[in-house]
Each structure stands twice: as C-alpha cells, then as structure tokens.
Design an enzyme around this catalytic site. Structure first.
Site, PDB file in Angstrom:
ATOM      1  CG  ASN A 212      -0.204  -0.060   2.511  1.00  0.00           C
ATOM      2  OD1 ASN A 212       0.508   0.877   2.850  1.00  0.00           O
ATOM      3  ND2 ASN A 212      -0.337  -1.156   3.254  1.00  0.00           N
ATOM      4  CG  PHE A 327      -1.717   6.107  13.837  1.00  0.00           C
ATOM      5  CD1 PHE A 327      -0.987   5.889  14.991  1.00  0.00           C
ATOM      6  CD2 PHE A 327      -1.649   7.351  13.228  1.00  0.00           C
ATOM      7  CE1 PHE A 327      -0.206   6.893  15.543  1.00  0.00           C
ATOM      8  CE2 PHE A 327      -0.876   8.367  13.761  1.00  0.00           C
ATOM      9  CZ  PHE A 327      -0.157   8.144  14.911  1.00  0.00           C
TER      10      PHE A 327
HETATM   11  N1  CTP Z   1      -3.433  -2.854  12.539  1.00  0.00           N
HETATM   12  C1  CTP Z   1      -2.632  -3.886  12.953  1.00  0.00           C
HETATM   13  N2  CTP Z   1      -2.691  -5.087  12.312  1.00  0.00           N
HETATM   14  C2  CTP Z   1      -3.539  -5.267  11.274  1.00  0.00           C
HETATM   15  C3  CTP Z   1      -4.361  -4.210  10.845  1.00  0.00           C
HETATM   16  C4  CTP Z   1      -4.263  -3.002  11.504  1.00  0.00           C
HETATM   17  O1  CTP Z   1      -1.841  -3.718  13.892  1.00  0.00           O
HETATM   18  N3  CTP Z   1      -3.571  -6.438  10.680  1.00  0.00           N
HETATM   19  C5  CTP Z   1      -3.360  -1.582  13.274  1.00  0.00           C
HETATM   20  C6  CTP Z   1      -2.812  -0.430  12.467  1.00  0.00           C
HETATM   21  O2  CTP Z   1      -1.405  -0.325  12.630  1.00  0.00           O
HETATM   22  C7  CTP Z   1      -3.551   0.760  13.059  1.00  0.00           C
HETATM   23  C8  CTP Z   1      -4.882   0.187  13.455  1.00  0.00           C
HETATM   24  O3  CTP Z   1      -4.688  -1.218  13.580  1.00  0.00           O
HETATM   25  O4  CTP Z   1      -2.944   1.213  14.249  1.00  0.00           O
HETATM   26  C9  CTP Z   1      -5.997   0.442  12.494  1.00  0.00           C
HETATM   27  O5  CTP Z   1      -5.609   0.027  11.200  1.00  0.00           O
HETATM   28  P1  CTP Z   1      -6.640   0.054  10.009  1.00  0.00           P
HETATM   29  O6  CTP Z   1      -5.995  -0.518   8.800  1.00  0.00           O
HETATM   30  O7  CTP Z   1      -7.250   1.415   9.914  1.00  0.00           O
HETATM   31  O8  CTP Z   1      -7.736  -0.920  10.625  1.00  0.00           O
HETATM   32  P2  CTP Z   1      -8.313  -2.280  10.186  1.00  0.00           P
HETATM   33  O9  CTP Z   1      -8.467  -3.092  11.410  1.00  0.00           O
HETATM   34  O10 CTP Z   1      -7.508  -2.848   9.089  1.00  0.00           O
HETATM   35  O11 CTP Z   1      -9.758  -1.854   9.707  1.00  0.00           O
HETATM   36  P3  CTP Z   1     -10.336  -1.533   8.241  1.00  0.00           P
HETATM   37  O12 CTP Z   1      -9.264  -1.865   7.249  1.00  0.00           O
HETATM   38  O13 CTP Z   1     -11.521  -2.384   8.159  1.00  0.00           O
HETATM   39  O14 CTP Z   1     -10.665  -0.065   8.270  1.00  0.00           O
END
Ligand code: CTP
Length: 404
Positions: A212, A327
C-alpha cells in the site's frame, strides 16, 4: 527535520583541531537553519583545518579564536561568550582537548570558556582509533562523563588515516539530532516504546506482491520524537525508504505475519505500543515459488486470500498489555469509524488521520479518540505533530511507579 527543540537556542560551538572540522560547516548550517544562534569559538589548531572566515559566513556571527580578542570590550571573552548559552558543544573534540577538559585546564579561550561555564557541555569526540582506545583517553572520557559532560559518539567506520575502527566523529546530521534530542523535554524518560511503521508487502510470487501507499513517515517521526523524549525505542518497519532515526533500534520486516511475530517477541519488554503501520489485512493463501506466467489461452490467475493477524488487537488482548495507541486512516466518516475502531481494538487511544490523502506527505491533521471523547489537533508538519502526540501519550500513561 524538526526544528522546534533548537529554535531560539543559543549554542557556543567550540571547534578543536582535527580533520572532522570540515563536517562542522554542515553542522553549523543545520543548527542555524533550525533557528539556533551559533557562536563559533575555534582553537588555534582548528583554524589549521578550516578557516574562521568560512565559519563566520555559515554562522552569521564573528568567530573567536583568542582569549585576548580586542573585540570584547571588557576583555572577558571567556565569560561573556557563554553567559547566554544554552549549551557549549565541542565538535570535533580532539584527544588533547578531552584531556585538558578532564583536568580542568584553562590555557586558551575555549578551555577557559568550558571551565567558566554554567550551562551544559556536550563533546563530540573525533580521533584515530588508537587514540580513542588509548587508556588515557578512556580515563579522560570516563572522568568527563562522571563530571556530567554529555558525550555524543564517537562512531565506528573508515577513518581519515585509512584505518577502520571506533573514534570517527558522528555525521553532522547525527550530531544535530543528538543536540536536538538533548533539548527535547524528557516526557518519556525511563519508558520503553515499541512501534510499527510503514506498509507491509505480501508476496504473490517472487516478483509480485500486494502493498500500500504508506510512506512510513509518521511512524518514523513518532519513533524519533519518542527517542528524543527519553524513551528506549524499538521500531519494527515494513519496506520503506527512510533513514533510521538516531538512537532508535530498527527491525525490518516485509509481511504482516513477520511484523506480528517481531512485535509479539519484543512486546513483553515494552510499556507503550504505537501501531502506525498500514498492515495488509489479507495475504495470498499460497504464494508461488516461481514467477506466474501468462498462459496461451489468456486464462487469468485467481488467488485465494487469507486474513492476516491483527497486530494491535493481539497486543491489546495480552493479559498485561502495554499502553496501546492505534492509528486509523479512513476515507470518510472518521467520527464514527474512529471511535468504533478504538472500541473494537480495545485500545485507550486511537489517532485518526483527517482525510485519506496524507500518504507520503510531510504534514498531517489528526483527531484523538478516547473513552472520554474526541480532540482535534491542528494541521502540522509530521515531525512537529509527532512531538505533540508523544506529549499527549505521555500525559495518559499510568504512573511510572506502577510499572513493573
Ligand atoms: N493494525 C494492525 N494489524 C492489522 C491491521 C491493523 O496492527 N492487521 C493496526 C494499524 O497499525 C492501526 C490500526 O490497527 O494502528 C488500524 O488500522 P486500520 O488498517 O485502519 O484498521 P483495520 O483493522 O484494518 O480496519 P479496516 O481496514 O476495516 O478499516
């Protein structure tokens, strides 16, 4: 580079004899750019390596080399020059100068300034590896540290004499960072901070993968700000093109699973976890060992995805979790999704990016979500914002005395 810590600071920059003098031109430029005033004082030996004219042009102030300089009306250069100083920085600090300092000698302007100072003293050693390793030098450095003098470096690597080893001066950027760090408020003194940053890369075959647009800048800025705030910092980074912040321990990973494993290994030793990484939610179930080729009948490949572990949620679920900060970058309805995500991940603090297009940019605007409500912070340069966020995190930590 952050400038906040150095803006308005008055530094006496003492230069002693050594080939590393040429690097002080760049250091001076960085300090002046950050808003510090830099009063250069050179020993006689330093003037053999770089001219006072160069240093005057870069610092924008007259350079002093002699205790008997007639420009100081009361003839008290050794006191006047450091009276307003927030710190004296000796860079490069030669073997001879360290020896003089350790013994409290005052036989020229710079040594006298150091002995007569009331402000902190920072020394940046620069010498050949045998000179550094010499027991007398080591004794002198130990004595200076015991006297409360801050030592920055030295570094290890190739030296001007052609040898390789300890003793070379830190690069100007590292000296700059260390000085900025010295002035930053130590709101995380004694704390241990684990962070994730950057994207992850989920392979499809040996040449392709899913990733990404995260640049890692916000996570790296936070790691730097945490280090400057006095914390021990461990940064688990996905694939990014960024330099490791000074004083930060960095562990590079590629995939979400590797990031998860690195975090879970390290986390028992940390009291704060900041998950900034844009972790891929899914990975391809079976990666191919060879490059997937086009077929004659134009059949498209199809992939099955499996879910990656949620690192933040896994850490927050631990029986004794560190203080967890998440975040979130949303493409809309941050108000709703931010708080929902904070509750779902069970973290006390979640930082939501306002607007989805901050990837790679140097500034950011965020909202803090916590049980008591929301708080918007003004748009700021990512490094300045990182310092503000570290201060916000520090305010919310449980009392240090309660941390085992
Ligand atoms: N995060 C994490 N591990 C993952 C996904 C996310 O540690 N597999 C952490 C990110 O580093 C961030 C937070 O969770 O601090 C939110 O990440 P985000 O990508 O916005 O959340 P998701 O749980 O992936 O939700 P969605 O993609 O459905 O918005």
């Amino acid at each position: 580079m952050a400038t906040a810590e150095l803006a308005g600071k008055h530094l006496v920059l003492g230069m002693t004899g050594g080939i590393a003098c040429y690097k002080i031109a760049e250091l001076t430029r960085l300090l002046v750019k950050a808003g510090a005033t830099v009063q250069v004082v050179m020993t006689e030996a330093a003037t053999q390596f770089i001219t006072p004219v160069t240093m005057q042009a870069l610092s924008g102030r007259p350079v002093y080399t002699s205790q008997w300089d007639a420009r100081v009306p009361n003839n008290m250069a050794h006191i006047d020059l450091s009276r307003e100083a927030d710190a004296i920085v000796i860079a490069p600090a030669s073997t001879d100068f360290l020896a003089k300092l350790a013994h409290g000698m005052a036989d020229d302007l710079l040594t006298t300034l150091c002995v007569a100072r009331e402000c902190p003293l920072l020394v940046v050693p620069a010498m050949n590896r045998q000179m550094w390793a010499n027991p007398a030098t080591q004794r002198n450095v130990a004595q200076l540290r015991a006297d409360g003098v801050e030592t920055l470096g030295p570094d290890s690597g190739p030296q001007a004499c052609g040898e390789v080893g300890d003793g070379r001066m830190l690069e100007p950027e590292a000296v700059y960072e260390a000085i900025a760090s010295f002035f930053a408020p130590k709101v995380l003194a004694g704390r241990r901070v684990l962070l994730t940053a950057g994207p992850t890369f989920e392979p499809i075959d040996p040449v392709r993968g899913i990733t990404n647009r995260s640049s890692g800048k916000m996570g790296f800025a936070l790691a730097r700000a945490a280090q400057q705030a006095g914390a021990d910092v461990h940064l688990v980074a996905g694939p990014v093109a960024l330099d490791t912040p000074w004083g930060v321990f960095r562990e590079d990973v590629q995939t979400a699973q590797q990031m998860h494993d690195a975090v879970m290994r390290a986390v028992p030793d940390y009291d704060i976890f900041i998950a900034v990484a844009a972790v891929a939610d899914w990975r391809v179930d079976h990666t191919s060992d060879h490059k997937i080729k086009k077929t004659a009948d134009h059949r498209l490949p199809s992939f099955t995805f499996v879910e990656n572990p949620d690192i933040l949620a896994a850490v927050a679920r631990l029986p004794h979790p560190p203080f967890c900060v998440g975040f979130a970058a949303e493409s809309g309805d941050l108000d709703v999704h931010g708080e929902e995500k904070r509750v779902r991940k069970n973290v006390p603090l979640l930082i939501g990016n306002l607007g989805p297009l901050t990837f790679g940019r140097d500034d950011n605007e965020v909202v803090l979500f916590e049980a008591s409500g929301q708080k918007k912070l003004p748009r700021a340069d990512k490094q300045a914002l990182a310092s503000t966020l570290i201060a916000e995190i520090a305010k919310r930590l449980p009392d240090t005395s309660l941390i085992s």
